[in-house]
Design a protein around this motif. Structure first.
Motif, PDB file in Angstrom:
ATOM      1  N   LEU A 330       0.825  -1.210   0.000  1.00 34.88           N
ATOM      2  CA  LEU A 330       0.000   0.000   0.000  1.00 34.88           C
ATOM      3  C   LEU A 330       0.860   1.260   0.000  1.00 34.88           C
ATOM      4  CD1 LEU A 330      -2.970  -0.756   2.447  1.00 34.88           C
ATOM      5  CD2 LEU A 330      -3.011  -0.611  -0.048  1.00 34.88           C
ATOM      6  N   LEU A 331       1.936   1.248   0.786  1.00 41.95           N
ATOM      7  CA  LEU A 331       2.790   2.431   0.871  1.00 41.95           C
ATOM      8  C   LEU A 331       3.530   2.673  -0.441  1.00 41.95           C
ATOM      9  CD1 LEU A 331       3.631   4.679   2.750  1.00 41.95           C
ATOM     10  CD2 LEU A 331       5.447   3.220   3.655  1.00 41.95           C
ATOM     11  N   LEU A 332       3.989   1.613  -1.086  1.00 38.85           N
ATOM     12  CA  LEU A 332       4.682   1.756  -2.371  1.00 38.85           C
ATOM     13  C   LEU A 332       3.730   2.263  -3.457  1.00 38.85           C
ATOM     14  CD1 LEU A 332       6.856  -1.497  -2.280  1.00 38.85           C
ATOM     15  CD2 LEU A 332       7.685   0.859  -2.132  1.00 38.85           C
ATOM     16  N   LEU A 333       2.513   1.716  -3.493  1.00 37.23           N
ATOM     17  CA  LEU A 333       1.525   2.182  -4.459  1.00 37.23           C
ATOM     18  C   LEU A 333       1.154   3.638  -4.191  1.00 37.23           C
ATOM     19  CD1 LEU A 333      -0.557   1.599  -6.722  1.00 37.23           C
ATOM     20  CD2 LEU A 333      -2.147   0.843  -4.930  1.00 37.23           C
ATOM     21  N   SER A 334       0.970   3.962  -2.934  1.00 38.24           N
ATOM     22  CA  SER A 334       0.555   5.303  -2.536  1.00 38.24           C
ATOM     23  C   SER A 334       1.585   6.358  -2.932  1.00 38.24           C
ATOM     24  CB  SER A 334       0.341   5.324  -1.017  1.00 38.24           C
ATOM     25  OG  SER A 334       0.071   6.622  -0.566  1.00 38.24           O
ATOM     26  N   THR A 335       2.838   6.118  -2.599  1.00 41.31           N
ATOM     27  CA  THR A 335       3.886   7.101  -2.911  1.00 41.31           C
ATOM     28  C   THR A 335       4.072   7.255  -4.413  1.00 41.31           C
ATOM     29  OG1 THR A 335       5.502   5.316  -2.532  1.00 41.31           O
ATOM     30  CG2 THR A 335       5.152   6.884  -0.736  1.00 41.31           C
ATOM     31  N   SER A 336       3.860   6.177  -5.164  1.00 46.64           N
ATOM     32  CA  SER A 336       3.982   6.260  -6.626  1.00 46.64           C
ATOM     33  C   SER A 336       2.896   7.158  -7.212  1.00 46.64           C
ATOM     34  CB  SER A 336       3.879   4.860  -7.243  1.00 46.64           C
ATOM     35  OG  SER A 336       4.906   4.012  -6.767  1.00 46.64           O
ATOM     36  N   ILE A 337       1.654   6.931  -6.801  1.00 42.69           N
ATOM     37  CA  ILE A 337       0.535   7.741  -7.306  1.00 42.69           C
ATOM     38  C   ILE A 337       0.712   9.202  -6.924  1.00 42.69           C
ATOM     39  CG2 ILE A 337      -1.949   8.160  -7.117  1.00 42.69           C
ATOM     40  CD1 ILE A 337      -2.305   5.136  -6.716  1.00 42.69           C
ATOM     41  N   GLY A 372      -4.311   8.806  -3.816  1.00 41.26           N
ATOM     42  CA  GLY A 372      -3.037   8.103  -3.683  1.00 41.26           C
ATOM     43  C   GLY A 372      -2.479   8.207  -2.282  1.00 41.26           C
ATOM     44  N   PHE A 373      -2.490   9.397  -1.723  1.00 45.88           N
ATOM     45  CA  PHE A 373      -1.969   9.592  -0.367  1.00 45.88           C
ATOM     46  C   PHE A 373      -2.748   8.767   0.645  1.00 45.88           C
ATOM     47  CE2 PHE A 373      -2.218  11.494   3.784  1.00 45.88           C
ATOM     48  CZ  PHE A 373      -0.898  11.780   4.095  1.00 45.88           C
ATOM     49  N   ALA A 374      -4.064   8.840   0.580  1.00 46.64           N
ATOM     50  CA  ALA A 374      -4.913   8.262   1.629  1.00 46.64           C
ATOM     51  C   ALA A 374      -4.883   6.741   1.645  1.00 46.64           C
ATOM     52  CB  ALA A 374      -6.349   8.762   1.473  1.00 46.64           C
ATOM     53  N   ILE A 375      -4.525   6.117   0.536  1.00 49.38           N
ATOM     54  CA  ILE A 375      -4.527   4.659   0.515  1.00 49.38           C
ATOM     55  C   ILE A 375      -3.301   4.062   1.200  1.00 49.38           C
ATOM     56  CG2 ILE A 375      -3.277   4.194  -1.642  1.00 49.38           C
ATOM     57  CD1 ILE A 375      -5.544   2.204  -2.313  1.00 49.38           C
ATOM     58  N   GLY A 376      -2.271   4.869   1.450  1.00 45.37           N
ATOM     59  CA  GLY A 376      -1.083   4.323   2.079  1.00 45.37           C
ATOM     60  C   GLY A 376      -0.317   5.304   2.954  1.00 45.37           C
ATOM     61  N   GLU A 377       0.058   6.440   2.393  1.00 42.70           N
ATOM     62  CA  GLU A 377       0.856   7.409   3.146  1.00 42.70           C
ATOM     63  C   GLU A 377       0.107   7.942   4.359  1.00 42.70           C
ATOM     64  OE1 GLU A 377       3.744   9.818   0.174  1.00 42.70           O
ATOM     65  OE2 GLU A 377       1.626   9.903  -0.384  1.00 42.70           O
ATOM     66  N   ASP A 425       3.796  28.705  -8.053  1.00 39.56           N
ATOM     67  CA  ASP A 425       2.851  27.651  -7.700  1.00 39.56           C
ATOM     68  C   ASP A 425       3.289  26.289  -8.226  1.00 39.56           C
ATOM     69  OD1 ASP A 425       2.450  28.358 -10.312  1.00 39.56           O
ATOM     70  OD2 ASP A 425       0.384  29.040 -10.050  1.00 39.56           O
ATOM     71  N   TYR A 426       3.871  26.248  -9.421  1.00 37.62           N
ATOM     72  CA  TYR A 426       4.319  24.956  -9.953  1.00 37.62           C
ATOM     73  C   TYR A 426       5.545  24.442  -9.211  1.00 37.62           C
ATOM     74  CZ  TYR A 426       7.602  27.996 -12.472  1.00 37.62           C
ATOM     75  OH  TYR A 426       8.554  28.935 -12.777  1.00 37.62           O
ATOM     76  N   GLY A 427       6.428  25.338  -8.800  1.00 37.08           N
ATOM     77  CA  GLY A 427       7.656  24.944  -8.113  1.00 37.08           C
ATOM     78  C   GLY A 427       7.375  24.262  -6.783  1.00 37.08           C
ATOM     79  N   ILE A 428       6.408  24.768  -6.041  1.00 36.32           N
ATOM     80  CA  ILE A 428       6.105  24.197  -4.726  1.00 36.32           C
ATOM     81  C   ILE A 428       5.562  22.781  -4.863  1.00 36.32           C
ATOM     82  CG2 ILE A 428       3.733  25.074  -4.545  1.00 36.32           C
ATOM     83  CD1 ILE A 428       6.161  25.094  -1.655  1.00 36.32           C
ATOM     84  N   PHE A 429       4.775  22.526  -5.906  1.00 37.53           N
ATOM     85  CA  PHE A 429       4.213  21.182  -6.066  1.00 37.53           C
ATOM     86  C   PHE A 429       5.230  20.200  -6.636  1.00 37.53           C
ATOM     87  CE2 PHE A 429       0.381  23.759  -5.665  1.00 37.53           C
ATOM     88  CZ  PHE A 429      -0.300  23.012  -4.702  1.00 37.53           C
ATOM     89  N   TRP A 430       6.172  20.684  -7.431  1.00 39.98           N
ATOM     90  CA  TRP A 430       7.263  19.809  -7.869  1.00 39.98           C
ATOM     91  C   TRP A 430       8.157  19.434  -6.685  1.00 39.98           C
ATOM     92  CZ3 TRP A 430       8.578  22.735 -13.047  1.00 39.98           C
ATOM     93  CH2 TRP A 430       7.723  22.276 -14.060  1.00 39.98           C
ATOM     94  N   MET A 431       8.343  20.382  -5.773  1.00 39.29           N
ATOM     95  CA  MET A 431       9.114  20.086  -4.571  1.00 39.29           C
ATOM     96  C   MET A 431       8.435  18.995  -3.751  1.00 39.29           C
ATOM     97  SD  MET A 431      10.133  22.627  -1.392  1.00 39.29           S
ATOM     98  CE  MET A 431       8.478  22.524  -0.697  1.00 39.29           C
ATOM     99  N   LEU A 432       7.112  19.077  -3.610  1.00 38.61           N
ATOM    100  CA  LEU A 432       6.366  18.041  -2.886  1.00 38.61           C
ATOM    101  C   LEU A 432       6.467  16.691  -3.596  1.00 38.61           C
ATOM    102  CD1 LEU A 432       3.145  20.050  -1.895  1.00 38.61           C
ATOM    103  CD2 LEU A 432       5.081  19.447  -0.426  1.00 38.61           C
ATOM    104  N   ALA A 433       6.515  16.703  -4.932  1.00 35.76           N
ATOM    105  CA  ALA A 433       6.667  15.458  -5.695  1.00 35.76           C
ATOM    106  C   ALA A 433       8.003  14.793  -5.372  1.00 35.76           C
ATOM    107  CB  ALA A 433       6.555  15.742  -7.188  1.00 35.76           C
ATOM    108  N   VAL A 434       9.045  15.587  -5.213  1.00 36.83           N
ATOM    109  CA  VAL A 434      10.364  15.044  -4.854  1.00 36.83           C
ATOM    110  C   VAL A 434      10.312  14.379  -3.476  1.00 36.83           C
ATOM    111  CG1 VAL A 434      12.757  15.647  -4.284  1.00 36.83           C
ATOM    112  CG2 VAL A 434      11.662  16.650  -6.301  1.00 36.83           C
ATOM    113  N   PHE A 435       9.652  15.016  -2.529  1.00 33.91           N
ATOM    114  CA  PHE A 435       9.520  14.420  -1.186  1.00 33.91           C
ATOM    115  C   PHE A 435       8.780  13.078  -1.250  1.00 33.91           C
ATOM    116  CE2 PHE A 435       9.744  18.929   0.672  1.00 33.91           C
ATOM    117  CZ  PHE A 435      11.090  18.783   0.974  1.00 33.91           C
ATOM    118  N   ASN A 436       7.756  12.990  -2.086  1.00 35.09           N
ATOM    119  CA  ASN A 436       7.030  11.733  -2.224  1.00 35.09           C
ATOM    120  C   ASN A 436       7.892  10.649  -2.856  1.00 35.09           C
ATOM    121  OD1 ASN A 436       3.888  11.806  -1.564  1.00 35.09           O
ATOM    122  ND2 ASN A 436       4.470  13.841  -2.262  1.00 35.09           N
TER     123      ASN A 436
END
Length: 493
Positions: A330-337, A372-377, A425-436
């Motif tokens: 679940l965690l692997l699927l969640s972080t991927s999505i 995606g987040f709610a199913i695992g992360e 606005d796009y930069g902040i969400f790309w940063m969050l994508a890196v954390f995921n």
């Protein structure tokens, strides 16, 4: 002969009925503790719809709004550490009762606030209550439920959190037309009273009772929860064995046990990256982000409610799957999505796709991220952090990982609007994508599969020196070990 067989069958039926009745009681007690998650969700979710009206009435600029939002997380970080001595001396049940009283005080203060300072003070008190609740409730649930149901029951706590957020957002949506932010905040006193009354009727955790030398009470509670004296005595013996093996407290274990240091750091990492994934800042600031993308105020609030519904729906799916599929899948699927959806959302913002297509893409990708987040992360870190820690270090480890969760939450919520202005606005969400993406790697290389393993079995493997990945069900072929199946279907090294 037939009469004897009938008698045996009848006795077996009565025994099974007692076990089922006890199991239902355990679910009921876990559900009462789970109401702490409802308060958690209500008090963290309500601010998304109320913030704009609070800012207008109290004259709060963007930076002040960040402090109003993040002050709750600051209180929660401190509350998660204060919960250690409270839960040690008063029990997990006692810590939840203190949380309820603090929820009442903080709710009253926020609903009558006539200044930013008063609002922040109320939010800090609510934060301390949330810290107490987020520390003690998952720990209590983990310690009273059977191993086969533990993942589901702790995930149910996460579902109640998302339900609380959804209720708060729905209430905000209804009250938004009149700007009634005081009602948005004050109405939370009603579920708080229900939580306090429910908590007063749950027993103390048997593991806490054993740690306080109250063996007779622990035996009684275990028999109440398991419905079988034999099962209760067996579990009691395993708890006592683990307590006898470990000298000192959590701080002593941290100094002397390399295995505990590993699980301690893993727990902190899981909780920190749960917040770096971006879920809470998105829910807190979703109306602000959507208005920035040219949604109307009312549409932004209702879209935020849609995100809350998606969050609760996917968490419900996670509950059904966590004890079937396991924690790691679940965690692997969640972080991927989550990683892919945030990358694409950032791309939509970067390309400045507007009109109907842009609006549809925005909502679709944000909902995909939430799902995606709610199913695992969402549920897995809370579940794992209660499972992988040894009994004597459990309180310290969970408090510190909860502190990491809330301090990270405070940090990113305190600087989100400023950071979005700096990075775009796009930069902040790309940063969050890196954390995921980093979260995916942590899950891949370090997270064990604890499905179907008792807390005592996990602790025994930790004491035997198993690596993190092998604390639950070892990966096939790792360290030359092979899996066998126990009666409950759990893999054992």
């Amino acid at each position: 002969m037939a009469r004897g067989e009938d008698s045996s069958a009848q006795q077996a039926g009565i025994k099974q009925e007692k076990i089922e009745h006890a199991r239902h009681k355990a679910y009921l007690f876990a559900g009462a503790a789970g109401l702490a998650g409802l308060m958690f969700g209500l008090d963290t979710g309500v601010i998304s719809g109320a913030l704009k009206f609070i800012a207008q009435d109290l004259g709060a600029d963007d930076r002040t709004q960040e402090w109003i939002v993040s002050s709750l997380m600051m209180g929660a970080a401190g509350g998660s550490l204060l919960a250690i001595p409270v839960a040690r001396h008063s029990g997990r049940r006692g810590a939840m009762l203190y949380a309820g009283l603090l929820f009442l005080i903080g709710t009253a203060l926020c609903s009558v606030a006539h200044s930013v300072g008063m609002m922040i003070a109320g939010r800090v008190i609510l934060g301390v209550a949330v810290g107490f609740a987020s520390f003690s409730a998952p720990l209590y649930i983990a310690e009273i439920t059977e191993k086969r149901q533990r993942g589901k029951m702790i995930s149910l706590y996460q579902l109640v959190i998302t339900g609380g957020m959804l209720l708060a957002m729905f209430s905000d949506s209804l009250l938004a037309y009149g700007g009634h932010w005081r009602w948005m905040l004050g109405i939370l006193a009603v579920p708080t009273l229900i939580f306090i009354l429910a908590t007063m009727n749950v027993p103390y955790s048997p593991r806490w009772l054993v740690s306080r030398g109250r063996r007779k009470e622990a035996s009684h509670v275990l028999q109440l929860l398991r419905g079988s004296q034999a099962a209760a005595q067996e579990e009691l013996a395993r708890i006592e064995k683990n307590l006898q093996r470990e000298d000192g407290n959590g701080f002593t274990l941290l100094k002397t046990s390399p295995g505990f240091r590993k699980t301690f750091l893993l727990g902190i990492g899981l909780q920190a990256f749960q917040q770096l994934a971006g879920i809470n800042i998105l829910l807190y600031y979703a109306p602000h982000v959507l208005e920035h993308l040219h949604f109307s105020s009312e549409a932004a609030v209702w879209c935020t409610t849609l995100l809350g519904f998606a969050n609760m729906l996917a968490t419900g799916v996670a509950i059904l799957l966590i004890d079937r599929w396991g924690r790691r899948p679940l965690l692997l699927l969640s972080t991927s999505i989550a990683t892919v959806s945030l990358c694409l959302f950032g791309l939509v913002l970067f390309l400045k796709i507007g009109g109907v297509a842009g609006s549809i893409a925005t909502i679709a990708l944000l909902v995909t991220f939430i799902l995606g987040f709610a199913i695992g992360e969402g549920p897995v870190p809370w579940t794992m952090c209660t499972e992988i820690q040894p009994l004597k270090g459990r309180g310290l480890a969970i408090a510190c990982s909860t502190f990491a969760n809330w301090s990270t939450n405070w940090l990113i919520s305190n600087i989100f609007l400023s950071l979005m202005a700096a990075l775009g606005d796009y930069g902040i969400f790309w940063m969050l994508a890196v954390f995921n993406a980093i979260f995916f790697l942590i899950a891949l290389f370090f997270v064990p599969e604890t499905k179907g393993c008792s807390l005592e079995e996990i602790e025994e493997r930790l004491n035997e020196g198993a690596r993190l990945r092998d604390l639950g069900q070892p990966a096939s072929g790792s360290s030359g070990r092979h899996l066998t199946q126990d009666a409950g279907g759990a893999g054992r090294a």
